[in-house]
Scaffold this active site. Structure first.
Site, mmCIF file in Angstrom:
data_model
loop_
_atom_site.group_PDB
_atom_site.id
_atom_site.type_symbol
_atom_site.label_atom_id
_atom_site.label_comp_id
_atom_site.label_asym_id
_atom_site.label_seq_id
_atom_site.Cartn_x
_atom_site.Cartn_y
_atom_site.Cartn_z
ATOM 1 N N ASP A 11 1.036 -1.275 0.184
ATOM 2 C CA ASP A 11 -0.108 -0.235 0.052
ATOM 3 C C ASP A 11 0.918 1.066 0.094
ATOM 4 O O ASP A 11 2.063 0.825 0.180
ATOM 5 C CB ASP A 11 -0.898 0.141 1.176
ATOM 6 N N ASP A 13 -0.288 5.083 0.895
ATOM 7 C CA ASP A 13 0.129 5.789 2.123
ATOM 8 C C ASP A 13 -0.557 5.354 3.354
ATOM 9 O O ASP A 13 -1.090 4.735 3.681
ATOM 10 C CB ASP A 13 -1.511 7.362 1.937
ATOM 11 N N ASP A 173 -1.470 -1.211 6.023
ATOM 12 C CA ASP A 173 -2.096 -0.573 7.747
ATOM 13 C C ASP A 173 -3.611 -0.978 7.423
ATOM 14 O O ASP A 173 -3.955 -0.108 8.995
ATOM 15 C CB ASP A 173 -1.211 0.949 6.752
#
Length: 225
Positions: A11, A13, A173
């Protein structure tokens, strides 16, 4: 490194980069334009992960009602234009990332980014931080007719990498990342320093790391199973 590991998908951000300051500044720029109060970074962190439109909707909902769709279209254009010009004013990669990516690449592991951020801005951000050369593929929230947590987003990224899901690991995240990986039958590592409103440990990834110096050991552990 295990010979079984051929690909790692990240991922963007909250996983590769800490972009919350620039995303917060951009959201607040749009909110001020509409006479809304600004939102602190500690709240914006938990709004990130579904793309710019979703971030706008959450931002406006936080301080009152959400504008109608037609106006949201204009506000999203304003958001993307401002963000494009300030994409890496304060954004940095997370500690230890460069070393981990370098080791993976030296072991001939293919690397890619799968993000819900739009593709062109994702490319620009990686280029601004000098990270783009690490990755052989990047797919964004506008690359297909689907995006995370839809598992096809990950599977389509793997197709571009010419890699099999059985030899891949996802790193993310949030629930979007972990759910997409689970539904694609891909092992997943959760990072604790991201933007999820739910502690990543509670999302039950296969491994959890709190620093990128733990990434290689976590990948080795996953590849044992």
């Amino acid at each position: 490194m295990s010979a079984k590991l051929k690909a790692v998908i990240f991922d963007l951000d909250g996983t590769l980069v800490d972009s919350a300051r620039d995303l917060t500044a951009t959201l607040n720029y749009v909110l001020r334009h509409r006479g809304r109060p600004e939102i602190g970074i500690e709240n914006v962190r938990h709004m990130v992960g579904h793309g710019s439109r979703a971030l706008l909707i959450k931002g406006f909902d936080y301080s009152g009602n959400v504008p109608p769709e037609e106006e949201l279209d204009r506000l999203q254009e304003m958001f993307l234009d401002y963000y494009n010009n300030h994409i890496a004013d304060h954004t940095i990669s997370f500690p230890g990332l460069w070393e981990a990516l370098t080791e993976l690449r030296s072991n001939d592991v293919k690397l890619a980014v799968c993000t819900n951020k739009v593709e062109d801005l994702s490319h620009k951000l990686l280029q601004s931080l000098g990270l783009d050369d690490f990755f052989c593929a990047l797919t964004g929230g506008d690359s297909f007719d689907y995006k995370k947590p839809d598992p096809r987003h990950l599977l389509s990224t793997l197709e571009l990498m010419d890699c099999d899901p059985d030899n891949a690991v996802m790193v993310g995240d949030s629930a979007n990342d972990i759910d997409a990986a689970r539904n694609a039958s891909i092992p997943v590592i959760g990072v604790t320093f991201g933007y999820t409103p739910v502690p990543v440990e509670e999302l039950n990834p296969d491994q959890v790391i709190d620093h990128y110096d733990k990434l290689i050991p976590a990948l080795r552990e996953i590849m044992k199973t």
